[in-house]
Design a protein around this motif. Sequence first.
Motif, PDB file in Angstrom:
ATOM      1  N   LEU A  21       0.591  -0.917   0.439  1.00  0.00           N
ATOM      2  CA  LEU A  21      -0.038   0.230   0.106  1.00  0.00           C
ATOM      3  C   LEU A  21       0.946   1.143   0.122  1.00  0.00           C
ATOM      4  N   GLN A  22       0.568   2.435  -0.116  1.00  0.00           N
ATOM      5  CA  GLN A  22       0.881   3.462  -0.059  1.00  0.00           C
ATOM      6  C   GLN A  22       1.281   4.029   1.045  1.00  0.00           C
ATOM      7  N   ASP A  23       2.051   5.095   1.519  1.00  0.00           N
ATOM      8  CA  ASP A  23       2.086   5.404   2.632  1.00  0.00           C
ATOM      9  C   ASP A  23       1.182   5.930   2.819  1.00  0.00           C
ATOM     10  N   GLU A  24       0.118   7.291   2.608  1.00  0.00           N
ATOM     11  CA  GLU A  24      -0.079   7.630   2.226  1.00  0.00           C
ATOM     12  C   GLU A  24      -1.841   6.794   3.888  1.00  0.00           C
ATOM     13  N   LEU A  25      -2.104   5.590   2.938  1.00  0.00           N
ATOM     14  CA  LEU A  25      -3.562   4.850   3.231  1.00  0.00           C
ATOM     15  C   LEU A  25      -2.137   3.660   4.548  1.00  0.00           C
ATOM     16  N   ILE A  26      -1.194   3.766   4.139  1.00  0.00           N
ATOM     17  CA  ILE A  26      -0.592   3.019   5.978  1.00  0.00           C
ATOM     18  C   ILE A  26      -0.857   4.247   6.418  1.00  0.00           C
ATOM     19  N   HIS A  27      -0.640   5.466   7.027  1.00  0.00           N
ATOM     20  CA  HIS A  27      -0.579   6.096   7.810  1.00  0.00           C
ATOM     21  C   HIS A  27      -1.960   6.322   8.407  1.00  0.00           C
ATOM     22  N   PHE A  50      10.464   2.729   9.125  1.00  0.00           N
ATOM     23  CA  PHE A  50      10.432   3.854   9.327  1.00  0.00           C
ATOM     24  C   PHE A  50       9.359   4.711   9.020  1.00  0.00           C
ATOM     25  N   ILE A  51       8.430   4.047   8.789  1.00  0.00           N
ATOM     26  CA  ILE A  51       7.413   4.625   7.923  1.00  0.00           C
ATOM     27  C   ILE A  51       6.236   5.165   9.175  1.00  0.00           C
ATOM     28  N   TRP A  52       6.936   4.585  10.652  1.00  0.00           N
ATOM     29  CA  TRP A  52       6.250   5.599  11.596  1.00  0.00           C
ATOM     30  C   TRP A  52       6.551   7.039  11.621  1.00  0.00           C
ATOM     31  N   THR A  53       7.704   7.547  10.693  1.00  0.00           N
ATOM     32  CA  THR A  53       8.772   8.975  11.267  1.00  0.00           C
ATOM     33  C   THR A  53       7.920   9.931  10.078  1.00  0.00           C
ATOM     34  N   SER A  54       7.210   9.687   9.182  1.00  0.00           N
ATOM     35  CA  SER A  54       6.667  10.456   8.524  1.00  0.00           C
ATOM     36  C   SER A  54       5.215   9.962   8.418  1.00  0.00           C
ATOM     37  N   MET A  55       3.968   9.710   9.778  1.00  0.00           N
ATOM     38  CA  MET A  55       3.741   9.144   9.611  1.00  0.00           C
ATOM     39  C   MET A  55       2.727  11.017  10.810  1.00  0.00           C
ATOM     40  N   GLN A  85      10.053  17.346   8.448  1.00  0.00           N
ATOM     41  CA  GLN A  85       9.593  17.763   7.235  1.00  0.00           C
ATOM     42  C   GLN A  85       8.286  17.145   6.533  1.00  0.00           C
ATOM     43  N   THR A  86       7.660  16.374   7.375  1.00  0.00           N
ATOM     44  CA  THR A  86       6.587  16.133   7.518  1.00  0.00           C
ATOM     45  C   THR A  86       5.738  17.346   8.258  1.00  0.00           C
ATOM     46  N   GLU A  87       4.716  17.734   8.045  1.00  0.00           N
ATOM     47  CA  GLU A  87       3.427  18.286   8.753  1.00  0.00           C
ATOM     48  C   GLU A  87       2.657  17.989   9.673  1.00  0.00           C
ATOM     49  N   VAL A  88       2.210  18.019  10.511  1.00  0.00           N
ATOM     50  CA  VAL A  88       1.282  17.380  10.953  1.00  0.00           C
ATOM     51  C   VAL A  88      -0.588  17.152  10.841  1.00  0.00           C
TER      52      VAL A  88
END
Length: 314
Positions: A21-27, A50-55, A85-88
């Motif tokens: 799946l794409q990162d956005e869906l996993i997030h 490292f998927i959690w680091t861009s959540m 660099q990832t917004e919240v």
Amino acid sequence: MDSSHGKKRMNVEDDDRLSSLQDELIHKILSFIGIKHAIQTSVLSSRWRFIWTSMPYLNFSWDDFCKLPKFSEFVTRVLSGRNNQTEVSSVKLSNFRGKDGDVIAEQIMKYAFSHNIQQLDVACLPQNIVLTTSTWELPVLTTLYLDGVTLCCDEKTDKCIDFFSKCANLKNLTLKSCYTKGFKGLSICLPLLSNLTLEDGCGSVKVYNIVAPQLKNLNMSGVVTQDHQYLISAPDLVSLLYKGFYDLSLSTDDFPSLEKADICVSYPRDAHQALRLLQQLHNVKSLTLNLEIVEVIGGVYLIVIKGARRPQGP
């Protein structure tokens, strides 16, 4: 053995499907389990490391930790290890308590504020997190939910204070079980606000000044004092809900778009005020009143009718 081998193969296949799946869906999936458990998925494979680091979703709960130092250390590690660099987009704080919890909550919120947060949900034990008038400058925020939070003015004043004036894009606002301190009036002047809920509030505030040209739904419940006043300018209001112990003191120009009103007063005392309220709601298409209000209003009409039938003297 075949059954065990089949289960292992199925688990691997399920993991592969998720990993594809794409990162956005996993997030989005991980956002439902909280940041602590999201981080634990990093052991699954290199894809998850490292998927959690861009959540963009940060959900912290005190209940996930038995001791404060471990919770504090965890929060610091998450914020420092996250991709800066990832917004919240969303932050949820649950069951924070005590002065130390206040410090941790402030640490998280400052981080979120600097990363263009859009949705903030703060639910803690009553009055344990204190937010002052200098706290709010969130131009991207669209949804704000505060539960058990203290709203405090830097200096004691009789004026109306607007905590949310710098949240110009706010569309959904809920203040539940919030305690106000140091000011007598709360202003909510938001051009894009669509949904507003005021529930179980207490403290110093006696006047609510609401100016919201796009407000559609207004819910006010748990009002336990009889000296609250509501000054409302909301020409697009569609739905009004009020549940309180005492009469609703309402000041408004008009509600020309009002379709539904549900008014429940446990101990109505002023029949004339109830009648004024009905006059203010004259445009409503569907009106629900509890029995106590109907009885008070009915008592006034009964007195008028009896007076009209009184025999005249010679």
